[in-house]
Write an enzyme that holds these catalytic residues in place. Structure first.
Site, PDB file in Angstrom:
ATOM      1  N   SER A  69      26.920  24.899 -47.435  1.00 32.14           N
ATOM      2  CA  SER A  69      28.249  24.276 -47.450  1.00 32.14           C
ATOM      3  C   SER A  69      28.177  22.820 -47.899  1.00 32.14           C
ATOM      4  CB  SER A  69      28.878  24.320 -46.064  1.00 32.14           C
ATOM      5  OG  SER A  69      28.857  25.627 -45.541  1.00 32.14           O
TER       6      SER A  69
HETATM    7  N1  SAH Z   1      25.976  27.668 -42.516  1.00 36.95           N
HETATM    8  C1  SAH Z   1      25.338  27.906 -43.784  1.00 36.95           C
HETATM    9  C2  SAH Z   1      26.343  28.331 -44.841  1.00 36.95           C
HETATM   10  C3  SAH Z   1      25.914  29.647 -45.354  1.00 36.95           C
HETATM   11  S1  SAH Z   1      27.063  30.552 -46.347  1.00 36.95           S
HETATM   12  C4  SAH Z   1      24.515  26.687 -44.222  1.00 36.95           C
HETATM   13  O1  SAH Z   1      24.583  25.649 -43.564  1.00 36.95           O
HETATM   14  O2  SAH Z   1      23.780  26.804 -45.199  1.00 36.95           O
HETATM   15  C5  SAH Z   1      27.508  31.823 -45.212  1.00 36.95           C
HETATM   16  C6  SAH Z   1      26.430  32.765 -44.741  1.00 36.95           C
HETATM   17  O3  SAH Z   1      27.070  33.746 -43.932  1.00 36.95           O
HETATM   18  C7  SAH Z   1      25.707  33.539 -45.837  1.00 36.95           C
HETATM   19  O4  SAH Z   1      24.333  33.298 -45.761  1.00 36.95           O
HETATM   20  C8  SAH Z   1      26.040  35.000 -45.540  1.00 36.95           C
HETATM   21  O5  SAH Z   1      24.977  35.905 -45.805  1.00 36.95           O
HETATM   22  C9  SAH Z   1      26.348  34.952 -44.044  1.00 36.95           C
HETATM   23  N2  SAH Z   1      27.159  36.062 -43.524  1.00 36.95           N
HETATM   24  C10 SAH Z   1      28.207  36.699 -44.103  1.00 36.95           C
HETATM   25  N3  SAH Z   1      28.667  37.669 -43.296  1.00 36.95           N
HETATM   26  C11 SAH Z   1      27.894  37.651 -42.165  1.00 36.95           C
HETATM   27  C12 SAH Z   1      27.866  38.412 -40.966  1.00 36.95           C
HETATM   28  N4  SAH Z   1      28.722  39.392 -40.721  1.00 36.95           N
HETATM   29  N5  SAH Z   1      26.933  38.113 -40.033  1.00 36.95           N
HETATM   30  C13 SAH Z   1      26.033  37.108 -40.242  1.00 36.95           C
HETATM   31  N6  SAH Z   1      26.015  36.362 -41.360  1.00 36.95           N
HETATM   32  C14 SAH Z   1      26.929  36.616 -42.309  1.00 36.95           C
END
Ligand code: SAH
Length: 219
Positions: A69
């Site tokens: 993000s």
């Molecule tokens: N907080 C992260 C942002 C990652 S983007 C950071 O600081 O880098 C969002 C993430 O959510 C992705 O890696 C994606 O694989 C994950 N995601 C999507 N659906 C999900 C679910 N149902 N359970 C766990 N993770 C999930």
């Protein structure tokens, strides 16, 4: 060693300070949040080829089509989470690179973070170890249902967007606990803050955002 030297200009304290100035200009006020973002080495959460852009206020690609993000969004969500009451136990859904969890880990007692893509979860866990962030518990599973085994939480942060508010997550908040999350479809999403009440929850609009979708199942 060679790499470290090559990167030094782009990851120096001055570069990081510029990011903090920018977050301030955009309205981030919480000094605790600003100070933690200044300390956490964001360049260690992205691929080396992109490390020189780590302190730009922008989302960047990580592997598997996911993104780390934008620092402003990390700051805004963290600030919105901390605003209401002191937090001890916090759940993050969507570990991704691990950056948001690392920021949270310096501000609350314990962070639980869940990721559906094994490769990302493993890599994040390795980073937490290297940075000696011992109060983060990372799990590879579908976080759409939360982590009932560790509930209730004082706060929940969701970093992928479901279409609506998942009931299971609201139920894992203690009364008075808050959840900050994007909701919406691929085109249009809003960031909201949900506060659990004795008989349901309250919902506030924070701002328009763009996140990857919350998906079901693990890979
Ligand atoms: N907080 C992260 C942002 C990652 S983007 C950071 O600081 O880098 C969002 C993430 O959510 C992705 O890696 C994606 O694989 C994950 N995601 C999507 N659906 C999900 C679910 N149902 N359970 C766990 N993770 C999930």
């Amino acid at each position: 060693m060679i790499n470290q030297h090559a990167c030094i200009g782009m990851t120096s304290q001055r570069t990081r300070d510029r990011l903090i100035d920018r977050l301030r200009e955009q309205g981030i006020r919480d000094m605790r949040v600003l100070s933690v973002i200044r300390q956490i080495p964001r360049h260690l959460f992205i691929e080396e080829a992109l490390a020189h852009r780590a302190y730009e206020d922008t989302a960047l690609p990580i592997s598997h089509g996911q993104t780390i993000s934008q620092p402003y969004i990390v700051a805004r969500m963290t600030e919105a989470l901390l605003e209401t009451s002191p937090l001890e136990e916090v759940l993050e859904v969507g570990t991704g690179s691990g950056y948001q969890a690392a920021v949270l880990s310096r501000l609350v007692r314990r962070v639980y973070t869940v990721e559906r893509i094994r490769a990302l979860s493993d890599l994040a866990r390795q980073r937490f170890r290297e940075l000696n962030l011992r109060n983060i518990r990372a799990k590879h599973s579908d976080g759409g249902m939360g982590m009932p085994e560790y509930a209730p939480f004082d706060g929940i942060i969701v970093t992928a967007a479901p279409e609506g508010i998942p009931r299971a997550l609201v139920e894992q908040l203690r009364i008075g606990g808050v959840m900050v999350m994007p909701i919406g479809n691929r085109e249009e999403q809003i960031l909201i803050r949900v506060t659990r009440t004795a008989d349901g929850y309250d919902k506030e609009f924070l701002e328009r955002v763009t996140f990857v979708p919350l998906l079901g199942g693990v890979i």
